[in-house]
Design a protein around this motif. Structure first.
Motif, short mmCIF file in Angstrom:
data_model
loop_
_atom_site.label_atom_id
_atom_site.label_comp_id
_atom_site.label_asym_id
_atom_site.label_seq_id
_atom_site.Cartn_x
_atom_site.Cartn_y
_atom_site.Cartn_z
N ALA A 48 0.58 -1.23 0.00
CA ALA A 48 0.04 0.07 -0.07
C ALA A 48 0.90 1.41 0.08
N PRO A 49 1.86 1.41 1.06
CA PRO A 49 2.60 2.53 0.87
C PRO A 49 3.65 2.75 -0.17
N LEU A 50 4.00 1.56 -1.05
CA LEU A 50 4.78 1.66 -2.01
C LEU A 50 4.04 2.01 -3.34
N PHE A 51 2.75 1.56 -3.30
CA PHE A 51 1.85 2.34 -4.50
C PHE A 51 1.47 3.54 -4.29
N GLU A 52 1.46 4.22 -3.07
CA GLU A 52 1.08 5.46 -2.79
C GLU A 52 2.36 6.26 -3.19
N VAL A 53 3.29 6.12 -2.71
CA VAL A 53 4.52 6.74 -3.03
C VAL A 53 4.84 6.88 -4.50
N VAL A 54 5.00 5.69 -5.16
CA VAL A 54 5.31 5.67 -6.63
C VAL A 54 4.10 6.45 -7.40
N MET A 55 2.84 6.36 -7.03
CA MET A 55 1.85 7.25 -7.58
C MET A 55 2.40 8.64 -7.52
N ARG A 56 2.52 9.06 -6.52
CA ARG A 56 2.64 10.54 -6.09
C ARG A 56 4.12 10.94 -6.84
N GLU A 57 5.20 10.01 -6.80
CA GLU A 57 6.12 10.40 -7.47
C GLU A 57 6.15 10.48 -9.07
N CYS A 58 4.94 10.01 -9.39
CA CYS A 58 4.68 9.77 -10.93
C CYS A 58 3.80 10.71 -11.26
N GLY A 60 0.61 10.58 -10.54
CA GLY A 60 -0.49 9.89 -10.98
C GLY A 60 -0.68 9.33 -12.16
N ASN A 61 0.39 9.20 -12.89
CA ASN A 61 0.44 8.82 -14.06
C ASN A 61 0.93 7.10 -14.00
N GLN A 62 -0.40 6.54 -14.48
CA GLN A 62 -0.40 5.17 -14.23
C GLN A 62 0.71 4.33 -15.10
N THR A 63 0.82 4.80 -16.28
CA THR A 63 1.65 4.26 -17.16
C THR A 63 3.22 4.28 -16.69
N ARG A 64 3.65 5.69 -16.22
CA ARG A 64 5.00 5.71 -15.73
C ARG A 64 5.09 4.79 -14.40
N ALA A 65 4.03 5.04 -13.38
CA ALA A 65 4.23 4.08 -12.30
C ALA A 65 4.29 2.80 -12.50
N ALA A 66 3.46 2.08 -13.37
CA ALA A 66 3.72 0.51 -13.86
C ALA A 66 4.97 0.29 -14.23
N GLU A 67 5.55 1.06 -15.15
CA GLU A 67 6.81 1.11 -15.65
C GLU A 67 7.79 0.84 -14.50
N ALA A 68 7.80 2.06 -13.54
CA ALA A 68 8.70 2.22 -12.46
C ALA A 68 8.66 0.74 -11.65
N GLY A 70 7.59 -1.98 -12.61
CA GLY A 70 7.90 -3.31 -13.18
C GLY A 70 6.87 -4.27 -13.42
N ILE A 71 5.45 -3.69 -13.29
CA ILE A 71 4.22 -4.50 -13.59
C ILE A 71 3.40 -3.87 -14.69
N ASN A 72 2.36 -4.58 -15.18
CA ASN A 72 1.76 -3.85 -16.10
C ASN A 72 0.56 -2.97 -15.43
N ARG A 73 -0.14 -2.13 -16.39
CA ARG A 73 -0.88 -1.18 -16.12
C ARG A 73 -2.25 -2.05 -15.47
N GLY A 74 -2.52 -2.85 -16.02
CA GLY A 74 -3.95 -3.79 -15.37
C GLY A 74 -3.42 -4.11 -13.91
N THR A 75 -2.29 -4.73 -13.53
CA THR A 75 -2.18 -5.09 -12.33
C THR A 75 -1.96 -3.86 -11.45
N LEU A 76 -1.29 -2.78 -11.78
CA LEU A 76 -1.38 -1.66 -11.23
C LEU A 76 -2.69 -1.17 -10.81
#
Length: 87
Positions: A48-58, A60-68, A70-76
């Motif tokens: 949960a905090p991993l996804f919060e931080v990555v989304m904030r650092e990106c 809110g861009n899900q494509t960039r967050a998923a890439e960072a 290493g998962i696909n956007r659907g999983t994200l």
């Protein structure tokens, strides 16, 4: 690593060392009581905090967050829903 802690090992990153310390503290607090479903608990507490931080650092861009991550956007998207982090 003979005799040294994981914090002294340059091959062990700060996240790993933090998890080792936290899980060790958790077992110490159990004071001999049994532990159940530890894997699920740790994964949920870390994800949960991993996804919060990555989304904030990106920004809110899900494509960039998923890439960072290493998962696909659907999983994200599934994980964001799971933890109530969808925007």
């Amino acid at each position: 690593m003979a005799g040294g802690s994981s914090r002294d090992d340059p091959g062990v990153g700060p996240i790993r060392a933090c998890v080792q310390e936290t899980v060790g503290d958790y077992f110490a607090q159990l004071d001999g009581h049994s532990c159940v479903d530890l894997y699920r608990m740790v994964i949920e507490q870390a994800e949960a905090p991993l996804f919060e931080v990555v989304m904030r650092e990106c920004s809110g861009n899900q494509t960039r967050a998923a890439e960072a991550l290493g998962i696909n956007r659907g999983t994200l998207r599934k994980k964001l829903r799971q933890y109530g982090l969808e925007s």
